[in-house]
Design a protein around this motif. Structure first.
Motif, PDB file in Angstrom:
ATOM      1  N   THR B 122       0.912  -1.208   0.001  1.00  0.00           N
ATOM      2  CA  THR B 122      -0.413   0.306  -0.011  1.00  0.00           C
ATOM      3  C   THR B 122       0.590   1.111   0.180  1.00  0.00           C
ATOM      4  OG1 THR B 122      -2.057  -1.657   0.866  1.00  0.00           O
ATOM      5  CG2 THR B 122      -2.238   1.181   1.208  1.00  0.00           C
ATOM      6  N   ASP B 157      -5.171   1.149  -5.958  1.00  0.00           N
ATOM      7  CA  ASP B 157      -6.038   0.550  -5.430  1.00  0.00           C
ATOM      8  C   ASP B 157      -7.110   1.967  -5.387  1.00  0.00           C
ATOM      9  OD1 ASP B 157      -5.022   1.901  -3.460  1.00  0.00           O
ATOM     10  OD2 ASP B 157      -4.295  -0.168  -2.629  1.00  0.00           O
ATOM     11  N   THR B 159      -7.368   3.636  -2.147  1.00  0.00           N
ATOM     12  CA  THR B 159      -6.634   4.365  -1.314  1.00  0.00           C
ATOM     13  C   THR B 159      -6.050   5.661  -1.898  1.00  0.00           C
ATOM     14  OG1 THR B 159      -6.469   2.584  -0.299  1.00  0.00           O
ATOM     15  CG2 THR B 159      -5.978   3.981   0.554  1.00  0.00           C
ATOM     16  N   GLU B 197      -5.986   4.630 -10.474  1.00  0.00           N
ATOM     17  CA  GLU B 197      -6.562   3.825 -10.156  1.00  0.00           C
ATOM     18  C   GLU B 197      -8.286   3.517 -10.057  1.00  0.00           C
ATOM     19  OE1 GLU B 197      -8.021   6.939  -6.722  1.00  0.00           O
ATOM     20  OE2 GLU B 197     -10.302   5.789  -7.325  1.00  0.00           O
ATOM     21  N   ASN B 204     -12.095  -3.028  -4.720  1.00  0.00           N
ATOM     22  CA  ASN B 204     -11.268  -2.367  -4.034  1.00  0.00           C
ATOM     23  C   ASN B 204     -12.142  -2.086  -2.915  1.00  0.00           C
ATOM     24  OD1 ASN B 204      -9.245  -1.264  -4.749  1.00  0.00           O
ATOM     25  ND2 ASN B 204     -10.530  -0.711  -6.373  1.00  0.00           N
ATOM     26  N   ARG B 210      -7.329  -5.175  -2.708  1.00  0.00           N
ATOM     27  CA  ARG B 210      -7.059  -4.108  -3.699  1.00  0.00           C
ATOM     28  C   ARG B 210      -5.406  -4.571  -3.346  1.00  0.00           C
ATOM     29  NH1 ARG B 210     -10.645  -1.739   1.108  1.00  0.00           N
ATOM     30  NH2 ARG B 210      -8.893  -2.940   3.042  1.00  0.00           N
ATOM     31  N   ASN B 213      -5.305  -4.687  -7.067  1.00  0.00           N
ATOM     32  CA  ASN B 213      -4.985  -3.535  -8.024  1.00  0.00           C
ATOM     33  C   ASN B 213      -3.980  -3.071  -7.576  1.00  0.00           C
ATOM     34  OD1 ASN B 213      -7.954  -4.358  -8.489  1.00  0.00           O
ATOM     35  ND2 ASN B 213      -8.685  -3.143  -7.141  1.00  0.00           N
TER      36      ASN B 213
END
Lengths: 122, 242
Positions: B122, B157, B159, B197, B204, B210, B213
Motif C-alpha cells: 500500500t 487501488d 486508497t 486507480e 477495492n 486492493r 489492484n
C-alpha cells in the motif's frame, strides 16, 4: 516422372534391354559420387526426423525414405547412376521435409499463442 | 513416382521403363516446370530475402539441367537436375513461410502465463522480494526475444486521492522498468504508462481485492515497432503454391 501409357505395349523384356542401353548412354557420373550421396541422404533424413517430420511432414519424409531405399537397391544391382539420382533426390526431399516440419511447427505455435492470448487490459 | 517393392528383375524393369519414358519424352515438362517455379519464386522479395541460398542452388541445378540438355547428357539426368532445382524452390517457399510465421509470432501480444503482474505494498512503489522471480522471468524472456518491446502499466487501488494514485502508479511502472533495465534489458524497449486507480482488476472493498489492484502489468507486444503493421492473416502460407 510418369511412365507413359504409350509404352505399355512394349514387352517387358524388350523394354528392359532397350532402357538399359539408354541408361548406359545417359550415364555420365562416376560411381564415386553415388557413394557420397547416400550418406548425405541418410543424414538429411535423420535431421528431418529430429525436426519432427514424422508428425509434421510425413509425406515428404516417406518420399525421401523410399528413394533412399531405391538408391540402395539400385546400388546393389549395379545401377550406380540410378543410385546416385535416387540418393540426391532423397536428400533434397528430406530437406524439404525438415523445412515443412519447421514451418508447420511455427504455424502451430502461432495458432496456440493467438488462441491463448489473454486480454491484458480490463 | 512408382515405388518398387519387388525383387531385382521387376525393379530393374520398372526403373528402366521409367527412365525409358523419360528419355522418350520430346519436351522436358519437368524442366519447364522447374524454370517456371524458379522464375516465380525469384520475383518474390519475401523468398529472395528468406532463402537466398536455396534459390541459388535451384538456379545452379537449372543451369546444369539446361547445359546437360544441350550437351546430350540424357533425359533422365536432365529430369533429375530439374527435380532437384524444383525441390530447392519448394524449400525456399517453406523458408519464407517460416520467416513470416516467426515474425508474426514475435509481434503477437501475449500474456506471460501469470508472469505479467508485479504487486506492491500500500502506497509503495518498491519492488518486493516476492516480485523478483517474476521480474527475472520477464528479463530473461526479453533477453531471449530481442525484438520484443514491452509496455508497463502501473496501477493503484482506490486508497488515497486519485491524483496521487496516478503519480504512484507511474512510480510503480518506473520501478518495474528500472528493475528490467538493471537486468540488462534496454530502456528503449520499455514504455511505461500511469493507469492510476481507474483500471481495477478486483474490488477495492476488500484487502485482498486492493492488493490485486496495486500492481504493474507488463504487456508484451510489438506496439510502436517500426511504422508498418507486421501482422497478416494467420495460418496462410500464401507463398506456398502447393
Amino acid at each position: 516422372m510418369r511412365v507413359n501409357t504409350a509404352h505399355r505395349h512394349y514387352r517387358a523384356g524388350a523394354a528392359a534391354v532397350a532402357a538399359l542401353g539408354l541408361l548406359a548412354a545417359c550415364g555420365t557420373s562416376p560411381q564415386s559420387s553415388q557413394s557420397a550421396a547416400m550418406p548425405l541422404a541418410k543424414q538429411a533424413i535423420d535431421t528431418a526426423i529430429r525436426d519432427g517430420a514424422e508428425q509434421r511432414a510425413p509425406g515428404d519424409l516417406a518420399t525421401a525414405q523410399q528413394k533412399l531405399a531405391l538408391a540402395q537397391k539400385s546400388a546393389d544391382n549395379g545401377l550406380f547412376d540410378d543410385a546416385r539420382r535416387f540418393a540426391e533426390q532423397a536428400e533434397v526431399d528430406a530437406r524439404l521435409a525438415s523445412a515443412r516440419s519447421r514451418t508447420v511447427q511455427a504455424s502451430n505455435a502461432l495458432s496456440q499463442l493467438q488462441g491463448n492470448t489473454a486480454p491484458q487490459r480490463q | 513416382m512408382p515405388v518398387a517393392k519387388f525383387a531385382f528383375p521387376a525393379l530393374s524393369i520398372s526403373l528402366a521403363a521409367l527412365l525409358l519414358a523419360a528419355c522418350a519424352t520430346s519436351e522436358n515438362a519437368q524442366l519447364q516446370q522447374a524454370h517456371a517455379a524458379y522464375e516465380a519464386a525469384s520475383k518474390d522479395p519475401a523468398i529472395t530475402a528468406a532463402a537466398p541460398g536455396d534459390l541459388q542452388q535451384a538456379a545452379a541445378y537449372l543451369k546444369s539441367a539446361d547445359e546437360g540438355k544441350a550437351s546430350g547428357v540424357g533425359q533422365a539426368e536432365v529430369t533429375h537436375r530439374a527435380y532437384l532445382a524444383y525441390q530447392h524452390v519448394q524449400i525456399a517457399y517453406q523458408m519464407a513461410a517460416l520467416e513470416r510465421l516467426t515474425a508474426e509470432f514475435r509481434s503477437t501480444p501475449r500474456a506471460l502465463a501469470g508472469a505479467g503482474n508485479v504487486f506492491f505494498e500500500t502506497g509503495q512503489a518498491t519492488i518486493t522480494p516476492g516480485a523478483k522471480p517474476t521480474i527475472d522471468r520477464l528479463a530473461e524472456f526479453l533477453k531471449q526475444n530481442p525484438e520484443q518491446r514491452v509496455r508497463i502499466e502501473g496501477h493503484a487501488d482506490s486508497t488515497g486521492n486519485p491524483q496521487n494514485n496516478v503519480a504512484l502508479s507511474e512510480r510503480r511502472a518506473d520501478a518495474v522498468k528500472q528493475a528490467l533495465v538493471s537486468r540488462g534489458v534496454e530502456a528503449s524497449r520499455i514504455e511505461t504508462h500511469a493507469g492510476g486507480e481507474t483500471s481495477p482488476v478486483a474490488t477495492n472493498d476488500t484487502a485482498q481485492g486492493r492488493q490485486m489492484n496495486r500492481r504493474a502489468t507488463v504487456v508484451v507486444s510489438n506496439f510502436a515497432v517500426g511504422a508498418g503493421s507486421t501482422s497478416s492473416p494467420p495460418g496462410k502460407p500464401a507463398t506456398d503454391p502447393k
